[in-house]
Enzyme design. Structure first.
Site, PDB file in Angstrom:
ATOM      1  N   ASP A  65       0.508   0.153   7.699  1.00  0.00           N
ATOM      2  CA  ASP A  65       1.345  -0.512   6.703  1.00  0.00           C
ATOM      3  C   ASP A  65       1.609  -1.961   7.119  1.00  0.00           C
ATOM      4  O   ASP A  65       0.760  -2.589   7.754  1.00  0.00           O
ATOM      5  CB  ASP A  65       2.651   0.277   6.536  1.00  0.00           C
ATOM      6  N   HIS A  84       8.031  -3.031   3.564  1.00  0.00           N
ATOM      7  CA  HIS A  84       7.462  -1.772   3.070  1.00  0.00           C
ATOM      8  C   HIS A  84       7.262  -0.765   4.196  1.00  0.00           C
ATOM      9  O   HIS A  84       7.632   0.411   4.083  1.00  0.00           O
ATOM     10  CB  HIS A  84       6.139  -2.060   2.366  1.00  0.00           C
ATOM     11  N   SER A 110       4.216   5.449  -2.782  1.00  0.00           N
ATOM     12  CA  SER A 110       4.336   5.190  -1.341  1.00  0.00           C
ATOM     13  C   SER A 110       5.486   5.984  -0.744  1.00  0.00           C
ATOM     14  O   SER A 110       5.373   6.579   0.327  1.00  0.00           O
ATOM     15  CB  SER A 110       4.608   3.699  -1.081  1.00  0.00           C
TER      16      SER A 110
END
Length: 386
Positions: free
Chosen positions: A139, A172, A326
């Site tokens: 990520d 994120h 996600s």
């Protein structure tokens, strides 16, 4: 063409590449050709400086580098396939920095986000908290200083700059890590598997963008370091032979790969890499237990999990509410950690089968054919006893 001649030509091609250059992935005709070329590459790097820009992707027996779109290498015999290295983006819908929201529950001073509660994770913490299970989160990195993640972070890698730690400059990755394994000791949040270990693999930049070659390098790192689970909360529309090869090789090494299906609201298709059969493909549900409007869906989904307005860790010790497949994927990776902590020898195919079989139905209609349901931690761990 012999390997030395091929590498000489590769050196010249990289040197000629200007602003019009694009990243490419080079596959070899055979494993023997790859290993011969890799050995020669290491020997020639000192004299042919442009070769230092070549990245070795050992998991697919290939290289990646920047080349001209009309590169002469495509005409050579030495390279089996030259594939353009495409862009990949994280799967995220919306987000804003917020305080603690209503709808989440508490255990003493610690908060349990609604998704963690809904899948039944707290009900099985007396059986498993994911202890010692190692999860690679490919990520944007992680916030090493976040109070809820300090005890959950293990060694990682920054594939964009190997000399730096995989610090998160987007948010994120930190959000995903919190849902999987946040382990607050005071007033923060608890993730699905609070004793699991997160290995941050920074492949995405501050915009949440990466190249396929970065993803492949991340998968390679996870396999080389013998991690148990690989969380991939990102996707792309186009097929990549290179990415499929990397996923297959990780799968055959016994790694459980979990990927998000995408946020386009499509009814019959999902993004890559979730579309590969070796991957646990994840769609998103709402707080009401319905398929989220933004979630891709269909027969290619293996499991649905909470993905709407998910509260989790964020940069600089803060918290954020995000929506997307996600976020759903992070819940699934957490439950897999709970399962592997109880039964470490489970294989990827067994885990996928248990998740699918033990899911809660999302449809009130009776049906003789299987439909993907919602993640259920209690049933999944209960199935391990039998």
């Amino acid at each position: 063409m012999d390997t030395a001649t091929f590498l000489q030509l590769l050196h010249e091609e990289i040197g000629l590449t200007k602003q019009s250059g694009k990243k490419h992935i080079i596959h070899f005709q055979s494993t023997k050709d790859y290993f011969a070329c890799r050995a020669e590459l290491r020997r020639m790097k000192s004299s042919l400086t442009h070769l230092s820009q070549v990245r070795d992707l050992s998991i697919i027996h290939g290289f990646s580098c920047t080349l001209r779109p009309d590169t002469r290498l495509k005409e050579t015999i030495g390279a089996h396939v030259i594939e353009e290295d495409t862009k990949v983006s994280v799967h995220q819908v919306v987000g804003k920095k917020i305080g603690i929201r209503r709808g989440n529950s508490f255990v003493g001073p610690q908060m349990i986000p609604w998704g963690v509660e809904q899948i039944g994770a707290p009900e099985v913490w007396n059986k498993s908290v994911g202890r010692s299970v190692r999860i690679g989160v490919i990520d944007t990195g992680i916030d090493y200083n976040h109070q809820d993640l300090r005890n959950s972070i293990a060694r990682g890698v920054n594939l964009l700059n190997r000399s730096m730690m995989p610090y998160d400059d987007n948010g994120h990755g930190t959000h995903i890590a919190g849902t999987i394994a946040a382990a607050s000791s005071s007033t923060g949040i608890l993730g699905v598997a609070p004793s699991a270990l997160i290995h941050p693999v920074k492949a995405f930049d501050y915009n949440g963008s990466a190249y396929v070659s970065d993803i492949i390098a991340g998968i390679d790192w996870c396999v080389q370091n013998d991690l148990d689970v690989i969380n991939m909360s990102f996707g792309m529309k186009t097929y990549s032979r290179s990415l499929e090869h990397a996923v297959m090789n990780a799968y055959y090494k016994g790694k459980v790969i979990v990927a998000s299906s995408g946020n386009d609201g499509k009814r019959k298709t999902v993004d890559y890499p979730a579309r590969f059969p070796q991957v646990v493909s994840v769609g998103a549900t709402t707080r009401l237990g319905k398929i989220a409007p933004f979630s891709n869906r269909g027969k290619q989904i293996d499991i649905y999990a909470p993905g709407e307005r998910i509260y989790s860790s964020w940069l600089h010790g803060k918290y954020n509410e995000l929506s997307g497949t996600s976020m759903a994927t992070a819940h699934v990776s957490g439950v897999i950690a709970l399962m592997l902590s109880m039964k470490p020898n489970l294989g990827p195919l067994q885990i996928k089968g248990i998740l699918r079989r033990c899911a809660s139905s999302l449809s009130k209609r009776e049906s003789t054919r299987w439909r993907p349901g919602q993640l259920n931690a209690r049933r999944a761990l209960g199935a391990l006893k039998t």
